[in-house]
Structure formats: C-alpha cells, structure tokens
Write a protein that holds these residues in place. Structure first.
Motif, PDB file in Angstrom:
ATOM      1  N   LYS A 167       0.816  -1.229   0.000  1.00  0.00           N
ATOM      2  CA  LYS A 167       0.000   0.000   0.000  1.00  0.00           C
ATOM      3  C   LYS A 167       0.843   1.270   0.000  1.00  0.00           C
ATOM      4  CE  LYS A 167      -3.521  -1.931   3.102  1.00  0.00           C
ATOM      5  NZ  LYS A 167      -4.025  -1.780   4.469  1.00  0.00           N
ATOM      6  N   TYR A 168       2.166   1.139   0.174  1.00  0.00           N
ATOM      7  CA  TYR A 168       3.000   2.316   0.465  1.00  0.00           C
ATOM      8  C   TYR A 168       4.246   2.369  -0.413  1.00  0.00           C
ATOM      9  CZ  TYR A 168       0.438   2.221   4.929  1.00  0.00           C
ATOM     10  OH  TYR A 168      -0.538   2.219   5.890  1.00  0.00           O
ATOM     11  N   GLY A 169       4.905   3.534  -0.392  1.00  0.00           N
ATOM     12  CA  GLY A 169       6.290   3.589  -0.819  1.00  0.00           C
ATOM     13  C   GLY A 169       7.124   3.089   0.351  1.00  0.00           C
ATOM     14  N   VAL A 170       8.117   2.249   0.069  1.00  0.00           N
ATOM     15  CA  VAL A 170       8.892   1.637   1.161  1.00  0.00           C
ATOM     16  C   VAL A 170      10.375   1.969   0.948  1.00  0.00           C
ATOM     17  CG1 VAL A 170       9.516  -0.554   2.262  1.00  0.00           C
ATOM     18  CG2 VAL A 170       7.185  -0.197   1.419  1.00  0.00           C
ATOM     19  N   ILE A 171      11.064   2.285   2.032  1.00  0.00           N
ATOM     20  CA  ILE A 171      12.480   2.686   1.910  1.00  0.00           C
ATOM     21  C   ILE A 171      13.426   1.612   2.442  1.00  0.00           C
ATOM     22  CG2 ILE A 171      11.881   5.126   2.285  1.00  0.00           C
ATOM     23  CD1 ILE A 171      13.855   4.175   5.001  1.00  0.00           C
ATOM     24  N   ALA A 172      14.684   1.728   2.030  1.00  0.00           N
ATOM     25  CA  ALA A 172      15.785   1.045   2.717  1.00  0.00           C
ATOM     26  C   ALA A 172      16.772   2.134   3.071  1.00  0.00           C
ATOM     27  CB  ALA A 172      16.445   0.028   1.800  1.00  0.00           C
ATOM     28  N   GLY A 173      17.434   2.000   4.205  1.00  0.00           N
ATOM     29  CA  GLY A 173      18.381   3.055   4.562  1.00  0.00           C
ATOM     30  C   GLY A 173      19.280   2.670   5.722  1.00  0.00           C
ATOM     31  N   ASP A 174      20.281   3.516   5.972  1.00  0.00           N
ATOM     32  CA  ASP A 174      21.208   3.309   7.088  1.00  0.00           C
ATOM     33  C   ASP A 174      20.865   4.312   8.173  1.00  0.00           C
ATOM     34  OD1 ASP A 174      22.600   1.505   5.421  1.00  0.00           O
ATOM     35  OD2 ASP A 174      23.634   3.207   4.475  1.00  0.00           O
ATOM     36  N   GLU A 175      20.733   3.799   9.390  1.00  0.00           N
ATOM     37  CA  GLU A 175      20.362   4.689  10.491  1.00  0.00           C
ATOM     38  C   GLU A 175      21.569   5.567  10.850  1.00  0.00           C
ATOM     39  OE1 GLU A 175      18.385   2.677  13.710  1.00  0.00           O
ATOM     40  OE2 GLU A 175      17.488   4.563  14.418  1.00  0.00           O
ATOM     41  N   ILE A 176      21.426   6.874  10.706  1.00  0.00           N
ATOM     42  CA  ILE A 176      22.562   7.783  10.977  1.00  0.00           C
ATOM     43  C   ILE A 176      22.427   8.460  12.337  1.00  0.00           C
ATOM     44  CG2 ILE A 176      23.319   8.207   8.603  1.00  0.00           C
ATOM     45  CD1 ILE A 176      21.518  10.662   8.513  1.00  0.00           C
ATOM     46  N   GLU A 177      21.223   8.478  12.832  1.00  0.00           N
ATOM     47  CA  GLU A 177      20.926   9.006  14.175  1.00  0.00           C
ATOM     48  C   GLU A 177      19.699   8.246  14.609  1.00  0.00           C
ATOM     49  OE1 GLU A 177      20.189  13.198  15.465  1.00  0.00           O
ATOM     50  OE2 GLU A 177      21.166  13.659  13.581  1.00  0.00           O
ATOM     51  N   GLU A 178      19.374   8.307  15.885  1.00  0.00           N
ATOM     52  CA  GLU A 178      18.184   7.586  16.317  1.00  0.00           C
ATOM     53  C   GLU A 178      16.959   8.033  15.492  1.00  0.00           C
ATOM     54  OE1 GLU A 178      17.211   8.042  20.437  1.00  0.00           O
ATOM     55  OE2 GLU A 178      15.580   6.576  20.286  1.00  0.00           O
ATOM     56  N   ASP A 179      16.296   7.076  14.850  1.00  0.00           N
ATOM     57  CA  ASP A 179      15.077   7.310  14.058  1.00  0.00           C
ATOM     58  C   ASP A 179      15.296   8.106  12.767  1.00  0.00           C
ATOM     59  OD1 ASP A 179      13.628   5.868  15.883  1.00  0.00           O
ATOM     60  OD2 ASP A 179      12.981   7.638  17.013  1.00  0.00           O
ATOM     61  N   ILE A 180      16.549   8.308  12.376  1.00  0.00           N
ATOM     62  CA  ILE A 180      16.827   9.047  11.133  1.00  0.00           C
ATOM     63  C   ILE A 180      17.686   8.159  10.226  1.00  0.00           C
ATOM     64  CG2 ILE A 180      17.897  11.111  10.135  1.00  0.00           C
ATOM     65  CD1 ILE A 180      17.327  12.483  12.844  1.00  0.00           C
ATOM     66  N   PHE A 181      17.235   7.992   8.985  1.00  0.00           N
ATOM     67  CA  PHE A 181      17.904   7.073   8.059  1.00  0.00           C
ATOM     68  C   PHE A 181      18.365   7.813   6.811  1.00  0.00           C
ATOM     69  CE2 PHE A 181      14.948   4.833  10.669  1.00  0.00           C
ATOM     70  CZ  PHE A 181      15.522   3.598  10.939  1.00  0.00           C
ATOM     71  N   GLN A 182      19.571   7.498   6.379  1.00  0.00           N
ATOM     72  CA  GLN A 182      20.011   7.941   5.050  1.00  0.00           C
ATOM     73  C   GLN A 182      19.398   6.956   4.064  1.00  0.00           C
ATOM     74  OE1 GLN A 182      22.706  10.494   4.564  1.00  0.00           O
ATOM     75  NE2 GLN A 182      21.669  10.442   2.571  1.00  0.00           N
ATOM     76  N   VAL A 183      18.578   7.457   3.162  1.00  0.00           N
ATOM     77  CA  VAL A 183      17.844   6.541   2.282  1.00  0.00           C
ATOM     78  C   VAL A 183      18.751   6.041   1.165  1.00  0.00           C
ATOM     79  CG1 VAL A 183      15.893   6.332   0.692  1.00  0.00           C
ATOM     80  CG2 VAL A 183      15.635   7.644   2.810  1.00  0.00           C
ATOM     81  N   THR A 184      18.758   4.729   0.980  1.00  0.00           N
ATOM     82  CA  THR A 184      19.574   4.141  -0.086  1.00  0.00           C
ATOM     83  C   THR A 184      18.713   3.534  -1.202  1.00  0.00           C
ATOM     84  OG1 THR A 184      19.664   2.110   1.216  1.00  0.00           O
ATOM     85  CG2 THR A 184      21.552   3.598   1.401  1.00  0.00           C
ATOM     86  N   ASN A 185      17.463   3.234  -0.864  1.00  0.00           N
ATOM     87  CA  ASN A 185      16.579   2.666  -1.889  1.00  0.00           C
ATOM     88  C   ASN A 185      15.138   2.982  -1.517  1.00  0.00           C
ATOM     89  OD1 ASN A 185      15.713   1.268  -4.132  1.00  0.00           O
ATOM     90  ND2 ASN A 185      15.978  -0.777  -3.229  1.00  0.00           N
ATOM     91  N   MET A 186      14.290   3.089  -2.501  1.00  0.00           N
ATOM     92  CA  MET A 186      12.863   3.219  -2.247  1.00  0.00           C
ATOM     93  C   MET A 186      12.088   2.552  -3.377  1.00  0.00           C
ATOM     94  SD  MET A 186      13.001   7.424  -2.131  1.00  0.00           S
ATOM     95  CE  MET A 186      11.870   7.492  -0.854  1.00  0.00           C
ATOM     96  N   VAL A 187      10.995   1.886  -3.000  1.00  0.00           N
ATOM     97  CA  VAL A 187      10.188   1.157  -3.977  1.00  0.00           C
ATOM     98  C   VAL A 187       8.720   1.509  -3.733  1.00  0.00           C
ATOM     99  CG1 VAL A 187       9.657  -1.128  -4.926  1.00  0.00           C
ATOM    100  CG2 VAL A 187      11.826  -0.763  -3.727  1.00  0.00           C
ATOM    101  N   GLU A 188       7.994   1.795  -4.817  1.00  0.00           N
ATOM    102  CA  GLU A 188       6.575   2.137  -4.678  1.00  0.00           C
ATOM    103  C   GLU A 188       5.725   0.865  -4.605  1.00  0.00           C
ATOM    104  OE1 GLU A 188       5.248   4.956  -3.963  1.00  0.00           O
ATOM    105  OE2 GLU A 188       3.147   4.434  -4.260  1.00  0.00           O
ATOM    106  N   LYS A 189       4.946   0.755  -3.571  1.00  0.00           N
ATOM    107  CA  LYS A 189       3.978  -0.335  -3.377  1.00  0.00           C
ATOM    108  C   LYS A 189       4.526  -1.733  -3.693  1.00  0.00           C
ATOM    109  CE  LYS A 189      -0.169   2.510  -3.822  1.00  0.00           C
ATOM    110  NZ  LYS A 189       0.186   3.839  -4.270  1.00  0.00           N
TER     111      LYS A 189
END
Ligand code: UTP
Length: 272
Positions: A170-192
């Motif tokens: 149902k969503y756009g979904v991300i992949a990322g590396d956590e750089i701070e608590e609850d904050i991610f550098q996004v490395t990939n995103m896929v729609e639904k």
C-alpha cells in the motif's frame, strides 16, 4: 526557511465512492472538521503560512471552505453558535491560499509537479490530507518535527512508519542506514512493493519536505507503478545522490484514505 506547504488534493478518492462523487475526499469531516483543515492547521504549527493546493474538477468546495462566507457570518454573528466558526476564522486570517489544477490525474509525482507554479524555487513541505496525524504529541506536530530536521540536514525528508510486512503493497517503502536515532540515510525506495520484494517495513506516509530540484527530476521521471508518475521514483534519484533522509516520526497517524482508517480516526478523536 520553509514557508510553503503543498497539498495534492486532485485524486478521485474512489475508495470513498459514492461519497466522493460530487464532494472532494479532502472535505470529508472527522468529527466536525474536514481533513484538509486538519492538514492546514498542522502546517501552521510548523510555521508554514503559505498554502498551495493542487485541486481538480469538482473540488471547488475546498476553495470556498478557506474563504469568508458573508451570508453565514451575517446569520451567526452575535448568536450562541458563533464559536463554531472560531477555528476556521483563525486559519483564514493566519495564512494565504493559492490554487492550481492538475488537469489529468497522472499520479502524486505529477500532482506535485503541477504545484511548481505555486512553489517556485524554494524548499517546501508536502502534506497529504488523507493521512491524518494527531498533532498533540509532546514533540510537536509531525510537520514541525520535520521542519526542525530540515534546518539540520537541508535535504529532502520523508516521514516513515513501521507497518506490518504484509501491508507494504500500500505504500512507498524505503531502505536506509540509520545515521541518528530514528533518522535514516535513504539508499533505496520502492513504490507499493509486494511483501517479498519490500526492502524493509518502513513505509512512507503523507508528509514530505522536498528541495526544489525535485521538479526537474519529476519532469524526467517515467511513469512507474500503475502507469502513474510516482514521487517515490523521483525521490529515488535524489536518494542515489545521498540527498534524502527518512524520519521515523513521533505521533499517531490514521490512513483516512481508507474507510477503516477513517473510522478509526473518528473514534480516536471522538474519545479524545
Ligand atoms: P491516493 O493514492 O489516495 O488516491 O492519493 P486518491 O485518488 O486520492 O484515492 P483512491 O485511491 O482513488 O481512493 C494520495 C494523495 O495524492 C493525491 C490525492 O488527492 C491524495 O491526497 N493525488 C493522487 C493527486 O493529487 N493527483 C493524482 O493524480 C493522484
């Protein structure tokens, strides 16, 4: 400084038919207030006072809502019912509204591109009014949390929430590396994505901060999932340049674009 908030509000709202046949989904009320007014109030809490709304055919009532109704003012002035207008009067005096139409509904990315004429060359927020957030949490509204983050990172930001893996479609979904608590550098995103193809269970919800180079990127983004121009695909281009972070926001969100989420939101706000 972020001053402007873009509201893509041109979609058909098919999941709410027949209610949305002649009435915009954004005008559906949770209790007594339309979804889009909650959104504008959230933007105000984040210090944004310039609302840019992308509408479409049949959405005129949104413009009327954020305008003075002289007949109503005349009828209600000095009566015991006047307080019902307090909040909307406050909104109208505190911000400005401008509108443009998305002529063909070619997706969220395309709706955002249609808003370029109202935004110009500055960073801006995007708020999808059908994602309703409870903005009474201690850390402030979702958008105000994101605006604070922008001051530090100066790049595009998407708000994310953990969802059950079986709901990633149902969503756009991300992949990322956590750089701070609850904050991610996004490395990939896929729609639904189907659950098996989802890079994580971090779903993007309807709050974004975008840098204005996104407009050129959208213009060069091919239609993706569902034949629509997806903001997720345009953001992936920025992410590959290391220019997107994802923020696991504090607070509660309701998917008021679905009947179930809408009912949950109504019960939640009623009980409050
Ligand atoms: P949705 O995916 O919820 O689509 O759009 P929708 O048309 O509003 O509703 P359903 O799925 O048919 O029930 C997410 C947001 O993007 C806007 C919508 O108005 C909504 O705020 N949108 C979507 C546009 O403004 N234009 C588009 O072409 C597509």
């Amino acid at each position: 400084m972020i001053r402007k908030c873009l509201f893509p509000a041109a979609g058909y709202g098919t999941r709410f038919l027949p209610a949305t046949k002649a009435m915009p989904k954004e005008m559906l009320p949770v209790l007594t207030k339309p979804l889009i007014q909650y959104g504008v109030e959230e933007a105000l809490t984040a210090g944004l006072d310039t609302m840019a709304i992308v509408t479409g055919r049949g959405k005129r009532s949104i413009e009327d809502h954020f305008d003075i109704s002289y007949e109503l003012e005349h009828q209600i002035k000095g009566t015991s019912k006047e307080h019902y207008l307090t909040e909307i009067r406050d909104v109208i005096t505190r911000c400005t509204f401008s509108y443009t139409r998305q002529v063909e509904m070619k997706g969220l990315g395309h709706a955002i591109l249609s808003g370029q004429t109202l935004i110009g060359n500055e960073p801006f927020a995007v708020l999808l009014a059908d994602d309703l957030c409870d903005n009474t949490c201690e850390q402030g509204s979702v958008l105000s949390q994101m605006v604070k983050l922008y001051e530090k990172y100066q790049c595009s930001i998407v708000a994310i929430e953990e969802v059950p893996k079986e709901e990633t479609f149902k969503y756009g979904v991300i992949a990322g590396d956590e750089i701070e608590e609850d904050i991610f550098q996004v490395t990939n995103m896929v729609e639904k994505p189907e659950p098996k193809d989802a890079p994580s269970n971090y779903a993007i919800i309807g709050r974004y901060i975008l840098t204005p180079d996104i407009f050129d990127i959208i213009e060069n983004t091919e239609p993706g999932r569902g034949g629509e121009i997806q903001i997720t695909d345009a953001l992936l281009t920025q992410a590959k340049q290391g220019k997107v972070i994802a923020y696991k926001f504090k607070g509660q969100r309701f998917d008021c674009g679905s009947v179930e989420g809408f009912v949950r939101a109504t019960n939640y706000f009623y009980n409050k």
